[in-house]
Design a protein around this motif. Structure first.
Motif, PDB file in Angstrom:
ATOM      1  N   ILE A 299      -2.565 -27.705  80.362  1.00 18.36           N
ATOM      2  CA  ILE A 299      -3.592 -27.700  81.413  1.00 18.36           C
ATOM      3  C   ILE A 299      -3.888 -26.258  81.806  1.00 18.36           C
ATOM      4  N   HIS A 300      -5.159 -25.899  81.816  1.00 16.96           N
ATOM      5  CA  HIS A 300      -5.591 -24.604  82.351  1.00 16.96           C
ATOM      6  C   HIS A 300      -6.255 -24.849  83.696  1.00 16.96           C
ATOM      7  N   ILE A 301      -5.775 -24.180  84.755  1.00 17.36           N
ATOM      8  CA  ILE A 301      -6.403 -24.379  86.066  1.00 17.36           C
ATOM      9  C   ILE A 301      -7.288 -23.198  86.456  1.00 17.36           C
ATOM     10  N   HIS A 302      -7.344 -22.179  85.595  1.00 19.34           N
ATOM     11  CA  HIS A 302      -8.308 -21.085  85.765  1.00 19.34           C
ATOM     12  C   HIS A 302      -9.066 -20.917  84.452  1.00 19.34           C
ATOM     13  N   LEU A 303     -10.262 -20.381  84.524  1.00 19.43           N
ATOM     14  CA  LEU A 303     -11.047 -20.189  83.303  1.00 19.43           C
ATOM     15  C   LEU A 303     -10.381 -19.145  82.421  1.00 19.43           C
ATOM     16  N   PRO A 304     -10.319 -19.381  81.106  1.00 19.83           N
ATOM     17  CA  PRO A 304      -9.758 -18.367  80.203  1.00 19.83           C
ATOM     18  C   PRO A 304     -10.749 -17.215  80.009  1.00 19.83           C
ATOM     19  N   GLU A 305     -10.224 -16.095  79.532  1.00 18.86           N
ATOM     20  CA  GLU A 305     -11.050 -14.908  79.301  1.00 18.86           C
ATOM     21  C   GLU A 305     -11.953 -15.095  78.084  1.00 18.86           C
ATOM     22  N   ASN A 306     -11.444 -15.795  77.082  1.00 14.45           N
ATOM     23  CA  ASN A 306     -12.225 -16.037  75.865  1.00 14.45           C
ATOM     24  C   ASN A 306     -11.711 -17.294  75.181  1.00 14.45           C
ATOM     25  N   LEU A 307     -12.507 -17.816  74.242  1.00 14.02           N
ATOM     26  CA  LEU A 307     -12.124 -19.050  73.554  1.00 14.02           C
ATOM     27  C   LEU A 307     -11.019 -18.816  72.538  1.00 14.02           C
ATOM     28  N   GLU A 308     -10.862 -17.574  72.048  1.00 16.00           N
ATOM     29  CA  GLU A 308      -9.754 -17.275  71.139  1.00 16.00           C
ATOM     30  C   GLU A 308      -8.419 -17.549  71.827  1.00 16.00           C
ATOM     31  N   ASN A 309      -8.252 -16.976  73.030  1.00 13.90           N
ATOM     32  CA  ASN A 309      -7.008 -17.189  73.775  1.00 13.90           C
ATOM     33  C   ASN A 309      -6.851 -18.649  74.173  1.00 13.90           C
ATOM     34  N   TYR A 310      -7.959 -19.267  74.602  1.00 15.35           N
ATOM     35  CA  TYR A 310      -7.883 -20.663  75.024  1.00 15.35           C
ATOM     36  C   TYR A 310      -7.450 -21.559  73.871  1.00 15.35           C
ATOM     37  N   TYR A 311      -8.015 -21.334  72.707  1.00 14.97           N
ATOM     38  CA  TYR A 311      -7.676 -22.161  71.548  1.00 14.97           C
ATOM     39  C   TYR A 311      -6.190 -22.021  71.205  1.00 14.97           C
ATOM     40  N   GLN A 312      -5.677 -20.795  71.256  1.00 14.74           N
ATOM     41  CA  GLN A 312      -4.259 -20.584  70.933  1.00 14.74           C
ATOM     42  C   GLN A 312      -3.354 -21.261  71.951  1.00 14.74           C
ATOM     43  N   GLU A 313      -3.684 -21.130  73.232  1.00 13.10           N
ATOM     44  CA  GLU A 313      -2.840 -21.722  74.276  1.00 13.10           C
ATOM     45  C   GLU A 313      -2.944 -23.248  74.270  1.00 13.10           C
ATOM     46  N   ALA A 314      -4.169 -23.747  74.140  1.00  6.79           N
ATOM     47  CA  ALA A 314      -4.358 -25.204  74.077  1.00  6.79           C
ATOM     48  C   ALA A 314      -3.662 -25.786  72.853  1.00  6.79           C
ATOM     49  N   GLY A 315      -3.619 -25.001  71.768  1.00  7.80           N
ATOM     50  CA  GLY A 315      -3.029 -25.458  70.511  1.00  7.80           C
ATOM     51  C   GLY A 315      -1.527 -25.602  70.534  1.00  7.80           C
ATOM     52  N   ARG A 316      -0.893 -25.277  71.662  1.00 11.08           N
ATOM     53  CA  ARG A 316       0.555 -25.501  71.759  1.00 11.08           C
ATOM     54  C   ARG A 316       0.858 -26.962  72.064  1.00 11.08           C
ATOM     55  N   ALA A 317      -0.182 -27.737  72.286  1.00  9.30           N
ATOM     56  CA  ALA A 317      -0.010 -29.183  72.474  1.00  9.30           C
ATOM     57  C   ALA A 317      -0.098 -29.894  71.126  1.00  9.30           C
ATOM     58  N   GLY A 318       0.664 -30.979  71.001  1.00 14.73           N
ATOM     59  CA  GLY A 318       0.490 -31.912  69.886  1.00 14.73           C
ATOM     60  C   GLY A 318       0.842 -31.397  68.502  1.00 14.73           C
ATOM     61  N   ARG A 319       1.828 -30.519  68.415  1.00 17.64           N
ATOM     62  CA  ARG A 319       2.194 -30.022  67.076  1.00 17.64           C
ATOM     63  C   ARG A 319       2.980 -31.059  66.268  1.00 17.64           C
ATOM     64  N   ASN A 320       3.346 -32.166  66.922  1.00 12.53           N
ATOM     65  CA  ASN A 320       3.980 -33.266  66.183  1.00 12.53           C
ATOM     66  C   ASN A 320       2.930 -34.225  65.619  1.00 12.53           C
ATOM     67  N   GLU A 321       1.659 -33.831  65.722  1.00 17.16           N
ATOM     68  CA  GLU A 321       0.520 -34.598  65.194  1.00 17.16           C
ATOM     69  C   GLU A 321       0.228 -35.869  65.997  1.00 17.16           C
ATOM     70  N   GLU A 322       0.967 -36.100  67.094  1.00 18.06           N
ATOM     71  CA  GLU A 322       0.630 -37.239  67.956  1.00 18.06           C
ATOM     72  C   GLU A 322      -0.458 -36.822  68.941  1.00 18.06           C
TER      73      GLU A 322
END
Length: 631
Positions: A299-322
């Motif tokens: 969950i991000h509760i503040h706007l990210p600086e760019n989509l590159e950082n957002y994608y990397q941080e959001a991508g820490r979810a669901g690495r078990n493919e669920e």
């Protein structure tokens, strides 16, 4: 079983490669320059570690991130693989010993920053090392259109002349098509084999919700998904405050930010990794080397600086493919706040020049002098003397560091750390008995609300200014509080060490690097516009928007993002919602939160229905803000 697979099994205990790891390894072993774009969690390090272990010699790994270098070296050493990192703070004679070890000690990996390659004597020593592969991590740093441009990366291509037969492997997790072209060109990759893993994460539901009460929505999300979660916030204060709020609401929560001591970082990390707590509240300092596969929500509760950082941080979810959720919560005021945070603090050429000249004057460096001079530097004291805004000045100095004009030995840190270790009521009692200390103590408590929960870095000039006292008077009060065991107070002599890499040439220095500053500022504004487009565009699949940003075209909607879900849901008539509300209020009076908790409808629809019921005088609102049926 292939040799590469045997090594994977032996050292990492994996039975198979992820796509396209094996193809990248084969390309490198065949001597090809290789470009690999593998989004977060794709296993980039395996792509150079395995071919390096399969060949004689040592792999040179160029990385800008000290934390990542240390993390990878530690992980290799745990597997009894010999690796060295030449990080900052190592003396020249120690570096010589380490490089001797690389040459004669059967080491397999040498990690260093691109800035290290700018030292001629280090480069001369590296020439004599039997290097079998040159891996350039975070390769987007070579592009001035990348989100983290570092001019030192432009010098990496010079290694081609010294190692003409050694393959280059350029690795990045986030690169737009323009950045990819730049990487290949600036690193002088010859006929590179290119491997690009799709940015699509089919199991992640990208959600954007505009709401006023973010904490209430977080409660709903965490109750619905009790698995491990990460909540990203913008700054340290929000980090400690949000963690405290969630703990008070019954969610087991810890926090992580750059200002914590290493021991506390590791302790909090282990609490979350071992699932003794559900939630990790963190700044962007958290994430390096995190390998937890079952994260359900980010969950991000503040706007990210760019989509590159957002994608990397959001991508820490669901690495078990669920199925997992990447949720961005916004409110109407967020855009203005984020512009203040990221856009309005970008230094322009005139401000950069002013900071540089004042810095030289601060250290009494004469024109034409200063090269290789080293100084202790405190950012807050410097800003206080010249009345500079701290964040804008920090960005200017960081830019000078990235351009190689100066070198900073470590992140900026405060001299003083403080935590109140007695209850707040006892602090109030102390103030009543010591009225002369009241203004200083209250200034500290107002400025740092999380100071009861953790060690806080204290800005002495700021507290002195707020309390209308001198810095000496503030420090005297702190010493008194420490003596009485009211606070845990530490005075650290760990200012940043600042090294001047060039002689002082005010106009010439700034004019040379100004074009990079203009490009950087333009890029940051474009990147922020892309973030705004992502949150505001309500007629398009969120997954498609992210893929489009990274140059991928996809015609099918993901089916699980906030847009796709809203499209699927049959819009329930307002009359039906009104009936549900009336039915609920027959049992008891409820406020809007309680009604929303009972109903599954969007909050906007519920508010609209409540307004209509009020206007039609079917319900009324009581002084305690609870709705009741009109008798």
């Amino acid at each position: 079983m292939s040799e590469a697979l045997q090594i994977l099994k032996k050292y990492w205990n994996h039975d198979s490669f992820r796509t396209p790891q094996e193809e990248i390894i084969d390309s490198v072993l065949n001597g090809h320059d290789t470009f690999a774009l593998m989004p977060t969690g794709g296993g980039k390090s395996i792509c150079f570690q395995i071919p390096a272990l399969m060949q004689k010699g040592i792999c040179l790994v160029i990385s800008p991130l000290v934390a990542l270098m240390k993390d990878q070296v530690a992980n290799l050493q745990k597997r009894n693989i010999k690796a060295i990192a030449l990080t900052g703070g190592i003396k020249s004679d120690e570096i010589i010993d380490l490089l001797d070890n690389c040459q004669y000690g059967n080491y397999k990996f040498l990690y260093l920053s691109p800035e290290r390659l700018q030292s001629d004597w280090i480069l001369e020593r590296i020439k004599n090392i039997p290097i079998n592969l040159i891996a350039i991590d975070e390769a987007h740093c070579v592009s001035q259109w990348g989100h983290d441009f570092r001019p030192a990366y432009l010098k990496i291509a010079h290694l081609k002349s010294h190692f003409p037969k050694t393959p280059f492997l350029a690795l990045t997790a986030t690169a737009t098509p323009r950045v990819k072209e730049d990487i290949i060109k600036e690193l002088e990759l010859e006929n590179p084999q290119c491997f690009e893993k799709s940015f699509e994460r089919k199991n992640i539901a990208y959600m954007v919700f505009e709401i006023e009460d973010k904490l209430f929505r977080i409660q709903q999300i965490l109750k619905k998904n009790p698995q491990p979660s990460i909540i990203y916030v913008r700054n340290r204060r929000a980090c400690t405050d949000t963690a405290a709020q969630l703990n008070s609401l019954g969610f087991k929560t810890t926090f992580y930010h750059g200002g914590l001591a290493t021991k506390e970082k590791n302790k909090n990390m282990q609490l979350w990794m071992q699932e003794d707590v559900q939630v990790m509240v963190a700044t962007n300092a958290f994430g390096m080397g995190i390998d937890k596969t079952n994260v359900k929500t980010v969950i991000h509760i503040h706007l990210p600086e760019n989509l590159e950082n957002y994608y990397q941080e959001a991508g820490r979810a669901g690495r078990n493919e669920e199925k997992a959720f990447a949720i961005l919560l916004t409110s109407p005021s967020d855009i203005a706040q984020t512009e203040n945070q990221f856009i309005y603090i970008l230094p322009d050429k005139s401000f950069l020049k002013e900071v540089f000249i004042k810095m030289c004057n601060y250290f009494q460096i004469a024109y034409g002098e200063g090269i290789n001079e080293k100084y202790s530097f405190n950012l807050n004291q410097f800003c206080h003397r010249y009345n500079f805004p701290v964040l804008k000045t920090y960005n200017a100095i960081q830019f000078l560091d990235r351009q190689g004009v100066i070198s900073l030995s470590q992140e900026f840190s405060e001299k003083i750390t403080l935590q109140f270790i007695i209850p707040s009521k006892e602090v109030i009692r102390y103030i009543s008995l010591n009225p002369n200390d009241e203004e200083i103590v209250l200034a500290i408590l107002r400025a740092y609300p999380g100071i009861y929960d953790t060690q806080i870095s204290l800005n002495i000039p700021f507290i002195a200014q707020k309390s209308k006292h001198t810095e000496t008077e503030v420090q005297t009060v702190l010493e008194k509080l420490k003596e009485k065991d009211i606070v845990d107070y530490h005075s650290k002599n760990n200012d940043t060490t600042l090294l001047f890499n060039e002689i002082r040439e005010d106009e010439r220095t700034i004019n040379r690097i100004a074009k990079y500053l203009e490009n950087q500022n333009k890029l940051k504004k474009e990147q922020f516009e892309a973030v705004l487009n992502y949150i505001k565009k309500d007629d398009c699949c969120k997954s498609q928007l992210i893929l489009e940003y990274f140059g991928e075209k996809k015609t099918n909607n993901c089916g699980i993002c906030s847009y796709c879900i809203s499209k699927k849901e049959k819009k329930e008539s307002k009359i039906s919602i009104s009936k549900k509300i009336v039915h609920l209020l027959k049992t008891s009076d409820l406020n809007s939160r309680e009604i929303q908790s009972e109903l599954n409808n969007p909050s906007d629809d519920i508010i609209f229905a409540l307004q209509e019921l009020l206007e039609n005088e079917i319900i009324l609102i009581k002084p305690n803000n609870k709705y009741s049926l009109k008798q």
